[in-house]
Motif scaffolding. Structure first.
Motif, mmCIF file in Angstrom:
data_model
loop_
_atom_site.group_PDB
_atom_site.id
_atom_site.type_symbol
_atom_site.label_atom_id
_atom_site.label_comp_id
_atom_site.label_asym_id
_atom_site.label_seq_id
_atom_site.Cartn_x
_atom_site.Cartn_y
_atom_site.Cartn_z
ATOM 1 N N PHE A 57 0.835 -1.201 0.000
ATOM 2 C CA PHE A 57 0.000 0.000 0.000
ATOM 3 C C PHE A 57 0.872 1.254 0.000
ATOM 4 C CE2 PHE A 57 -2.659 3.286 2.008
ATOM 5 C CZ PHE A 57 -3.747 3.253 1.155
ATOM 6 N N SER A 58 1.932 1.235 0.786
ATOM 7 C CA SER A 58 2.857 2.381 0.809
ATOM 8 C C SER A 58 3.500 2.599 -0.555
ATOM 9 C CB SER A 58 3.933 2.168 1.872
ATOM 10 O OG SER A 58 3.358 2.136 3.153
ATOM 11 N N THR A 59 3.874 1.497 -1.209
ATOM 12 C CA THR A 59 4.464 1.595 -2.545
ATOM 13 C C THR A 59 3.446 2.137 -3.542
ATOM 14 O OG1 THR A 59 5.939 -0.256 -2.042
ATOM 15 C CG2 THR A 59 5.635 0.298 -4.365
ATOM 16 N N LEU A 60 2.206 1.670 -3.451
ATOM 17 C CA LEU A 60 1.151 2.168 -4.322
ATOM 18 C C LEU A 60 0.950 3.670 -4.126
ATOM 19 C CD1 LEU A 60 -1.199 1.744 -6.322
ATOM 20 C CD2 LEU A 60 -2.637 1.242 -4.322
ATOM 21 N N CYS A 61 0.922 4.116 -2.878
ATOM 22 C CA CYS A 61 0.755 5.548 -2.599
ATOM 23 C C CYS A 61 1.921 6.348 -3.160
ATOM 24 C CB CYS A 61 0.621 5.776 -1.097
ATOM 25 S SG CYS A 61 -0.899 5.113 -0.402
ATOM 26 N N LEU A 62 3.124 5.834 -3.030
ATOM 27 C CA LEU A 62 4.293 6.511 -3.578
ATOM 28 C C LEU A 62 4.192 6.622 -5.097
ATOM 29 C CD1 LEU A 62 7.164 7.696 -3.263
ATOM 30 C CD2 LEU A 62 8.002 5.369 -3.517
ATOM 31 N N LEU A 63 3.782 5.539 -5.753
ATOM 32 C CA LEU A 63 3.643 5.563 -7.208
ATOM 33 C C LEU A 63 2.561 6.540 -7.656
ATOM 34 C CD1 LEU A 63 4.088 1.769 -8.019
ATOM 35 C CD2 LEU A 63 5.731 3.629 -8.401
ATOM 36 N N VAL A 64 1.481 6.615 -6.897
ATOM 37 C CA VAL A 64 0.410 7.564 -7.230
ATOM 38 C C VAL A 64 0.908 8.997 -7.068
ATOM 39 C CG1 VAL A 64 -1.858 8.423 -6.501
ATOM 40 C CG2 VAL A 64 -1.481 5.974 -6.771
ATOM 41 N N ILE A 65 1.680 9.258 -6.034
ATOM 42 C CA ILE A 65 2.245 10.594 -5.837
ATOM 43 C C ILE A 65 3.175 10.949 -6.997
ATOM 44 C CG2 ILE A 65 3.836 11.944 -4.400
ATOM 45 C CD1 ILE A 65 2.573 10.450 -1.970
ATOM 46 N N LEU A 66 4.020 10.009 -7.407
ATOM 47 C CA LEU A 66 4.917 10.259 -8.538
ATOM 48 C C LEU A 66 4.137 10.486 -9.827
ATOM 49 C CD1 LEU A 66 7.773 7.707 -7.816
ATOM 50 C CD2 LEU A 66 7.855 10.193 -7.584
ATOM 51 N N ALA A 67 3.101 9.687 -10.042
ATOM 52 C CA ALA A 67 2.267 9.863 -11.232
ATOM 53 C C ALA A 67 1.594 11.232 -11.215
ATOM 54 C CB ALA A 67 1.217 8.759 -11.305
ATOM 55 N N ASN A 68 1.146 11.656 -10.054
ATOM 56 C CA ASN A 68 0.515 12.968 -9.930
ATOM 57 C C ASN A 68 1.520 14.083 -10.213
ATOM 58 O OD1 ASN A 68 -1.565 14.769 -9.446
ATOM 59 N ND2 ASN A 68 -1.180 14.838 -7.251
ATOM 60 N N ALA A 69 2.745 13.928 -9.721
ATOM 61 C CA ALA A 69 3.779 14.941 -9.983
ATOM 62 C C ALA A 69 4.065 15.038 -11.478
ATOM 63 C CB ALA A 69 5.051 14.597 -9.210
ATOM 64 N N ILE A 70 4.158 13.898 -12.139
ATOM 65 C CA ILE A 70 4.401 13.889 -13.587
ATOM 66 C C ILE A 70 3.227 14.526 -14.328
ATOM 67 C CG2 ILE A 70 4.666 12.374 -15.592
ATOM 68 C CD1 ILE A 70 6.279 10.494 -13.691
ATOM 69 N N LEU A 71 2.013 14.184 -13.906
ATOM 70 C CA LEU A 71 0.828 14.770 -14.538
ATOM 71 C C LEU A 71 0.796 16.288 -14.358
ATOM 72 C CD1 LEU A 71 -1.843 14.282 -16.048
ATOM 73 C CD2 LEU A 71 -2.940 14.097 -13.800
ATOM 74 N N ILE A 72 1.172 16.770 -13.181
ATOM 75 C CA ILE A 72 1.202 18.212 -12.938
ATOM 76 C C ILE A 72 2.192 18.881 -13.888
ATOM 77 C CG2 ILE A 72 1.937 19.979 -11.273
ATOM 78 C CD1 ILE A 72 0.690 18.177 -9.083
ATOM 79 N N ILE A 73 3.351 18.267 -14.084
ATOM 80 C CA ILE A 73 4.342 18.824 -15.004
ATOM 81 C C ILE A 73 3.791 18.872 -16.425
ATOM 82 C CG2 ILE A 73 6.587 18.370 -16.084
ATOM 83 C CD1 ILE A 73 7.449 17.208 -13.322
ATOM 84 N N ILE A 74 3.187 17.778 -16.860
ATOM 85 C CA ILE A 74 2.655 17.699 -18.225
ATOM 86 C C ILE A 74 1.530 18.711 -18.435
ATOM 87 C CG2 ILE A 74 1.378 16.218 -19.833
ATOM 88 C CD1 ILE A 74 2.985 13.843 -18.638
ATOM 89 N N VAL A 75 0.600 18.772 -17.493
ATOM 90 C CA VAL A 75 -0.537 19.687 -17.620
ATOM 91 C C VAL A 75 -0.067 21.139 -17.577
ATOM 92 C CG1 VAL A 75 -2.645 20.500 -16.481
ATOM 93 C CG2 VAL A 75 -2.253 18.055 -16.771
ATOM 94 N N SER A 76 0.870 21.450 -16.680
ATOM 95 C CA SER A 76 1.396 22.816 -16.595
ATOM 96 C C SER A 76 2.065 23.223 -17.897
ATOM 97 C CB SER A 76 2.384 22.939 -15.438
ATOM 98 O OG SER A 76 1.750 22.680 -14.218
#
Length: 115
Positions: A57-76
């Motif tokens: 679960f911790s690994t999943l949360c970390l991956l979701v955070i990383l995916a969100n960071a990448i998405l923020i970069i792409i959208v910005s």
């Protein structure tokens, strides 16, 4: 050698202080710090606790955070290059999905740690 802690430093400062209000605040701060330091979380044994405290679960949360960071970069980047345009609907759906995941994660942690 005696290990010096935050509390012992603050106690010394409180005793050395000539300002009564400061002395009172520092003593209260030391008491609060000691109280937090002595807190122990009870052992959680039910199924949600095993899921929340698990490595997967911790690994999943970390991956979701990383995916969100990448998405923020792409959208910005997209928004800067396409001023005035709306972002693609797929990205909005993905942002909403990540927000829902964060909400579920928070809800599960609240349920586990408040029961």
């Amino acid at each position: 050698l005696k290990k010096r802690t935050f509390s012992s430093n603050m106690v010394n400062k409180a005793q050395e202080s000539n300002i009564p209000l400061l002395r009172i605040i520092l003593v209260k701060l030391v008491a609060l710090s000691n109280w937090f330091a002595e807190l122990k979380e009870p052992q959680r044994t039910w199924c949600f606790a095993r899921i929340i405290d698990g490595n997967k679960f911790s690994t999943l949360c970390l991956l979701v955070i990383l995916a969100n960071a990448i998405l923020i970069i792409i959208v910005s980047d997209y928004e800067i290059q396409h001023l005035g345009e709306t972002i693609p609907e797929d990205w909005e759906i993905l942002e909403l999905s990540l927000t829902i995941f964060y909400g579920c994660e928070l809800l599960l942690k609240i349920i586990v740690h408040s029961l």
